[in-house]
Motif scaffolding. Structure first.
Motif, mmCIF file in Angstrom:
data_model
loop_
_atom_site.group_PDB
_atom_site.id
_atom_site.type_symbol
_atom_site.label_atom_id
_atom_site.label_comp_id
_atom_site.label_asym_id
_atom_site.label_seq_id
_atom_site.Cartn_x
_atom_site.Cartn_y
_atom_site.Cartn_z
ATOM 1 N N GLN A 217 -38.360 55.938 12.898
ATOM 2 C CA GLN A 217 -38.307 54.972 13.991
ATOM 3 C C GLN A 217 -37.634 55.556 15.226
ATOM 4 O OE1 GLN A 217 -36.385 51.486 12.500
ATOM 5 N NE2 GLN A 217 -38.133 50.871 11.177
ATOM 6 N N LEU A 218 -36.512 56.298 15.000
ATOM 7 C CA LEU A 218 -35.829 56.906 16.142
ATOM 8 C C LEU A 218 -36.702 57.930 16.834
ATOM 9 C CD1 LEU A 218 -32.240 57.373 14.659
ATOM 10 C CD2 LEU A 218 -33.002 55.662 16.314
ATOM 11 N N VAL A 219 -37.430 58.716 16.037
ATOM 12 C CA VAL A 219 -38.331 59.707 16.633
ATOM 13 C C VAL A 219 -39.437 59.017 17.418
ATOM 14 C CG1 VAL A 219 -40.009 61.516 16.099
ATOM 15 C CG2 VAL A 219 -37.792 61.498 14.948
ATOM 16 N N SER A 220 -39.951 57.896 16.859
ATOM 17 C CA SER A 220 -41.017 57.170 17.556
ATOM 18 C C SER A 220 -40.530 56.528 18.849
ATOM 19 C CB SER A 220 -41.610 56.110 16.626
ATOM 20 O OG SER A 220 -40.621 55.144 16.299
ATOM 21 N N ARG A 221 -39.244 56.212 18.949
ATOM 22 C CA ARG A 221 -38.676 55.584 20.148
ATOM 23 C C ARG A 221 -38.077 56.604 21.120
ATOM 24 N NH1 ARG A 221 -35.516 50.472 17.255
ATOM 25 N NH2 ARG A 221 -37.409 49.484 16.412
ATOM 26 N N ASN A 222 -38.208 57.893 20.857
ATOM 27 C CA ASN A 222 -37.716 58.953 21.730
ATOM 28 C C ASN A 222 -36.217 58.792 22.001
ATOM 29 O OD1 ASN A 222 -40.278 60.151 21.994
ATOM 30 N ND2 ASN A 222 -40.821 58.682 23.602
ATOM 31 N N MET A 223 -35.432 58.633 20.945
ATOM 32 C CA MET A 223 -33.992 58.440 21.100
ATOM 33 C C MET A 223 -33.336 59.750 21.519
ATOM 34 S SD MET A 223 -31.153 57.392 18.286
ATOM 35 C CE MET A 223 -31.070 59.100 17.776
ATOM 36 N N ASP A 224 -32.348 59.614 22.470
ATOM 37 C CA ASP A 224 -31.595 60.778 22.933
ATOM 38 C C ASP A 224 -30.602 61.180 21.854
ATOM 39 O OD1 ASP A 224 -30.437 62.795 24.278
ATOM 40 O OD2 ASP A 224 -29.574 61.554 25.881
ATOM 41 N N LYS A 225 -30.603 62.439 21.512
ATOM 42 C CA LYS A 225 -29.719 62.925 20.472
ATOM 43 C C LYS A 225 -28.267 62.938 20.889
ATOM 44 C CE LYS A 225 -33.115 65.851 18.138
ATOM 45 N NZ LYS A 225 -33.409 67.215 17.654
ATOM 46 N N SER A 226 -28.022 62.791 22.207
ATOM 47 C CA SER A 226 -26.637 62.823 22.675
ATOM 48 C C SER A 226 -25.869 61.560 22.319
ATOM 49 C CB SER A 226 -26.596 63.038 24.195
ATOM 50 O OG SER A 226 -27.258 61.971 24.858
ATOM 51 N N ILE A 227 -26.562 60.506 21.916
ATOM 52 C CA ILE A 227 -25.876 59.258 21.567
ATOM 53 C C ILE A 227 -25.839 59.036 20.062
ATOM 54 C CG2 ILE A 227 -26.492 58.184 23.773
ATOM 55 C CD1 ILE A 227 -28.688 56.675 22.314
ATOM 56 N N THR A 228 -26.154 60.065 19.336
ATOM 57 C CA THR A 228 -26.061 59.940 17.883
ATOM 58 C C THR A 228 -24.593 60.000 17.457
ATOM 59 O OG1 THR A 228 -26.304 62.326 17.610
ATOM 60 C CG2 THR A 228 -28.323 60.992 17.556
ATOM 61 N N HIS A 229 -24.380 59.618 16.261
ATOM 62 C CA HIS A 229 -23.012 59.582 15.743
ATOM 63 C C HIS A 229 -22.384 60.973 15.756
ATOM 64 C CE1 HIS A 229 -19.592 58.408 13.297
ATOM 65 N NE2 HIS A 229 -19.878 59.416 12.465
ATOM 66 N N GLN A 230 -23.160 61.967 15.410
ATOM 67 C CA GLN A 230 -22.630 63.327 15.382
ATOM 68 C C GLN A 230 -22.259 63.791 16.779
ATOM 69 O OE1 GLN A 230 -25.277 66.056 13.531
ATOM 70 N NE2 GLN A 230 -23.866 67.811 13.642
ATOM 71 N N ALA A 231 -23.116 63.446 17.782
ATOM 72 C CA ALA A 231 -22.816 63.838 19.163
ATOM 73 C C ALA A 231 -21.582 63.120 19.684
ATOM 74 C CB ALA A 231 -24.013 63.549 20.056
ATOM 75 N N ILE A 232 -21.453 61.825 19.343
ATOM 76 C CA ILE A 232 -20.287 61.053 19.781
ATOM 77 C C ILE A 232 -19.010 61.604 19.169
ATOM 78 C CG2 ILE A 232 -19.204 58.782 19.673
ATOM 79 C CD1 ILE A 232 -22.024 57.586 19.868
ATOM 80 N N VAL A 233 -19.080 61.980 17.892
ATOM 81 C CA VAL A 233 -17.915 62.572 17.244
ATOM 82 C C VAL A 233 -17.540 63.872 17.932
ATOM 83 C CG1 VAL A 233 -17.086 63.589 15.101
ATOM 84 C CG2 VAL A 233 -18.325 61.438 15.038
ATOM 85 N N GLN A 234 -18.525 64.672 18.277
ATOM 86 C CA GLN A 234 -18.249 65.933 18.950
ATOM 87 C C GLN A 234 -17.621 65.701 20.322
ATOM 88 O OE1 GLN A 234 -21.671 68.411 19.237
ATOM 89 N NE2 GLN A 234 -20.558 70.142 20.162
ATOM 90 N N LEU A 235 -18.118 64.678 21.085
ATOM 91 C CA LEU A 235 -17.531 64.354 22.390
ATOM 92 C C LEU A 235 -16.089 63.880 22.245
ATOM 93 C CD1 LEU A 235 -20.488 62.541 24.182
ATOM 94 C CD2 LEU A 235 -19.518 64.776 24.747
#
Length: 291
Positions: A217-235
């Motif tokens: 579903q995320l791939v079909s909706r073109n979700m930005d990877k920068s707002i994923t949980h892993q990216a948020i943890v890294q930020l």
């Protein structure tokens, strides 16, 4: 060998007779065996005739042996009686003793002596006959006692082995009971683990399917990877690192806070510090906004 079969008219009893010399032998044997009774009926054939003839010969041989043995015993009895009569005559004529003249204790002793001789199986009541018989009995007694001692030792050893075997059997039975009990407990635990494993396996499969559907579903909706949980943890980790970098800068500015400001130089330093703080704050706010 010719066979002649005679049938009685009164009781229809079959008599078997052999030709020539055998006829008289078998007939006499059958008559001596059954006496006044009639001979029972039987099937007449070659085998039965041969068996009957062999029985007649064997019976006659045994009868002859028995008769010879009886004659021998009769002869020995007559010899013993003659010897006894001779001894009685010797006692009566030489010593003047007779069975009637003996006292009751003497007669009892004599009877006991005779009984002992009969028990020992000796020919007479002389000391030469009694001593070997007594020695033989003594040897047999010693051998029996020796055998009894050996059997007692074997019995004690067997009892000791039996006790050790019973103790070992008890220990083995206890160990078997403990093993069975432990196996039952382990079987219950293994069954519980299998059930838990099956539950975990099903849940893992369900979560994997759910994750795959969510990723699709995320791939079909073109979700930005920068707002994923892993990216948020890294930020968040980067923001924490920047905050740690600001702390030494603030400590570096603390000595300048107590100096009398030079208007021009202070203005320059303040502007530089403001620009640096503004840059850091903007970077921090940007990262916070991303978070």
């Amino acid at each position: 060998m010719s066979i002649v079969v005679f049938s009685s008219s009164s009781k229809d009893t079959c008599y078997i007779a052999f030709s020539l010399a055998d006829n008289q032998e078998v007939n006499s044997w059958l008559g001596s065996v059954f006496g006044d009774q009639a001979v029972p009926q039987f099937e007449v054939n070659t085998r039965t005739v041969d068996v009957l003839y062999q029985l007649a010969r064997s019976s006659e041989a045994r009868c002859n042996d028995t008769a010879l043995l009886i004659e021998d015993l009769k002869q020995k009895a007559s010899e013993y009686q003659a010897e006894g009569a001779h001894l009685q005559d010797v006692l009566l004529q030489g010593v003047g003793l007779s069975c009637a003249s003996l006292s009751k204790p003497a007669a009892d002793y004599l009877s006991a002596l005779v009984d002992n001789a009969i028990v020992l199986g000796v020919r007479d009541t002389s000391l030469c006959s009694f001593m070997p018989a007594v020695n033989n009995l003594t040897n047999e007694l010693l051998e029996a006692e020796k055998s009894n001692r050996r059997l007692d030792r074997d019995l004690r050893a067997l009892r000791k082995r039996l006790g050790a075997t019973l103790v070992l059997r008890s220990n083995l039975q206890e160990a078997i009971n403990k093993t069975v009990k432990s196996q039952s407990v382990e079987s219950a635990k293994a069954e519980e683990r299998l059930l838990s494993m099956g539950f975990v396996t099903r849940k893992t499969k369900e979560f994997s399917n759910t994750r795959e559907r969510a990723e699709a579903q995320l791939v079909s909706r073109n979700m930005d990877k920068s707002i994923t949980h892993q990216a948020i943890v890294q930020l968040s980790q980067e923001v924490t690192a920047l905050k740690q970098e600001i702390i030494p800068l603030k400590k570096k500015l603390e000595p300048y806070m107590d100096l009398s400001p030079s208007p021009s130089l202070a203005q320059v330093k303040i502007e530089e510090a403001k620009r640096e703080l503004a840059a850091i704050d903007s970077q921090f706010e940007m990262k916070v906004d991303f978070k």
